[in-house]
Write an enzyme that holds these catalytic residues in place. Structure first.
Site, PDB file in Angstrom:
ATOM      1  N   ALA A  94       0.837  -1.212   0.000  1.00 32.09           N
ATOM      2  CA  ALA A  94       0.000   0.000   0.000  1.00 32.09           C
ATOM      3  C   ALA A  94       0.869   1.258   0.000  1.00 32.09           C
ATOM      4  O   ALA A  94       0.589   2.204  -0.744  1.00 32.09           O
ATOM      5  CB  ALA A  94      -0.949  -0.016   1.194  1.00 32.09           C
ATOM      6  N   ASP A 135      -0.077  -8.555  -3.680  1.00 36.17           N
ATOM      7  CA  ASP A 135      -0.349  -7.394  -2.822  1.00 36.17           C
ATOM      8  C   ASP A 135      -0.379  -6.092  -3.619  1.00 36.17           C
ATOM      9  O   ASP A 135      -1.255  -5.251  -3.428  1.00 36.17           O
ATOM     10  CB  ASP A 135       0.730  -7.266  -1.734  1.00 36.17           C
TER      11      ASP A 135
HETATM   12  O1  PMV Z   1       2.097 -11.686   4.567  1.00 34.04           O
HETATM   13  P1  PMV Z   1       2.197 -11.005   3.249  1.00 34.04           P
HETATM   14  O2  PMV Z   1       1.180  -9.939   3.040  1.00 34.04           O
HETATM   15  O3  PMV Z   1       3.605 -10.550   2.974  1.00 34.04           O
HETATM   16  O4  PMV Z   1       1.827 -12.090   2.132  1.00 34.04           O
HETATM   17  C1  PMV Z   1       2.722 -13.105   1.781  1.00 34.04           C
HETATM   18  C2  PMV Z   1       2.085 -13.996   0.781  1.00 34.04           C
HETATM   19  C3  PMV Z   1       3.008 -15.039   0.200  1.00 34.04           C
HETATM   20  O5  PMV Z   1       2.246 -15.773  -0.761  1.00 34.04           O
HETATM   21  C4  PMV Z   1       3.502 -15.999   1.268  1.00 34.04           C
HETATM   22  C5  PMV Z   1       4.220 -14.408  -0.481  1.00 34.04           C
HETATM   23  C6  PMV Z   1       3.856 -13.583  -1.713  1.00 34.04           C
HETATM   24  O6  PMV Z   1       4.679 -12.721  -2.073  1.00 34.04           O
HETATM   25  O7  PMV Z   1       2.793 -13.820  -2.325  1.00 34.04           O
END
Ligand code: PMV
Length: 298
Positions: A94, A135
């Site tokens: 974000a 994300d």
């Molecule tokens: O916890 P976060 O928001 O960093 O999500 C990580 C998600 C994973 O699939 C484990 C890694 C990724 O980059 O998608």
């Protein structure tokens, strides 16, 4: 002066499996990070991510990316955020997306949303060493997204409750834990990762049908496989079982695991009961709303 904001996210399905090219479904939630740009001499960053000074690395790298499109200089960048840091709710994405969008507007770099999402993804890759585009894509586009297909669906319309353990988690540590197990048991992990990808495929239809009961049921199955992959911790399990026992359609950890947050979906009337039950089981909880809005100029 320009202010841009971008939302955080939860995963319905597919974290970790998405790192190996499987499908994931993520939803933007109505917790936002705002970036304000004002004139100054030189470049200054003033971030309220007090507990995470490293967020400046995302901002500095984002500036470098936009400098390939426009001359960026003489600004003060101020950041404010409602998204808890290092919790799996996408605070890094974000801040990166909102910074790129604000620079784009201020310096008329001519980037569209696809380019903003791409530069934000490149920024995360450079800062973290590894990242999936989930994300950054969901924070740019808003709504419900499917990656790697880069499809956008409408936001889900059920209740969403988040449990926050307050336990610091490291995405890179969790990703390498999964990689280690996968390298030792490749034939087993292939099945687990494929099954998660299939849940996301089925999940796309279920989202379009607003079938939250079935989505919840599959989220519970996804949680079982995340546990099998070694990324759940007892504190998250307490919150997840509390949510299910108080009527959630489904509950699972969201993001990398090893700490951070879980998410429950439910009938909107049940949100308060479920949030209270999660809070009694461990850590904090809050009710949030899915949002159709990705990055925006305020
Ligand atoms: O916890 P976060 O928001 O960093 O999500 C990580 C998600 C994973 O699939 C484990 C890694 C990724 O980059 O998608």
């Amino acid at each position: 002066m320009v202010i841009c904001s971008a939302p955080g996210k939860i995963f319905l399905f597919g974290e970790h499996a998405v790192v190996y090219g499987k499908r994931a479904i993520a939803c933007a939630i109505d917790l936002r990070t705002s970036v304000e740009i004002t004139s100054a001499s030189g470049i200054h960053i003033n971030s309220v991510f007090k507990d995470d000074p490293d967020k400046n690395l995302y901002i500095k790298t984002a500036i470098k990316k936009v400098q390939n499109y426009a001359e960026v200089n003489n600004i003060n960048i101020s950041v404010s955020s409602k998204i808890p840091v290092a919790s799996g709710l996408g605070s890094s994405a974000a801040v990166t997306v909102a910074t790129i969008a604000a620079l784009n507007k201020e310096f008329q770099a001519g980037l569209d949303n696809d380019q903003i999402a791409f530069l934000a993804y490149q920024t995360e890759l450079e800062v973290q060493g590894a990242a999936s585009p989930t994300d950054t894509f969901v924070s740019t586009m808003g709504g419900t997204v499917i990656v790697p297909d880069r499809k956008k669906l409408p936001p889900i319309t059920c209740g969403v409750v988040v449990g926050h353990t307050g336990i610091f988690k490291s995405t890179s540590r969790m990703v390498s834990r999964v990689r280690g197990l996968k390298d030792r048991y490749p034939e087993v992990f292939e099945n687990i990762l494929n099954a998660i990808g299939q849940m996301s495929e089925r999940g796309e239809k279920l989202v379009l049908e607003n079938d939250y009961r079935s989505i919840g049921e599959l989220m519970n199955v996804n949680q079982g496989l995340l546990d099998a992959m070694g990324v759940c911790i007892p504190e998250l399990s307490h919150q997840i079982y509390a949510a299910r026992q108080h009527g959630a359609y489904g509950a699972k950890l969201t993001g990398a695991g090893g700490g951070g947050c879980m998410v429950a979906i439910c009938d909107p009337d049940k949100c308060k009961d479920i949030a209270d039950a999660i809070g009694r089981s461990y850590g904090d909880s809050f009710i949030t709303s899915p949002t159709a809005e990705g990055v925006r100029i305020e």
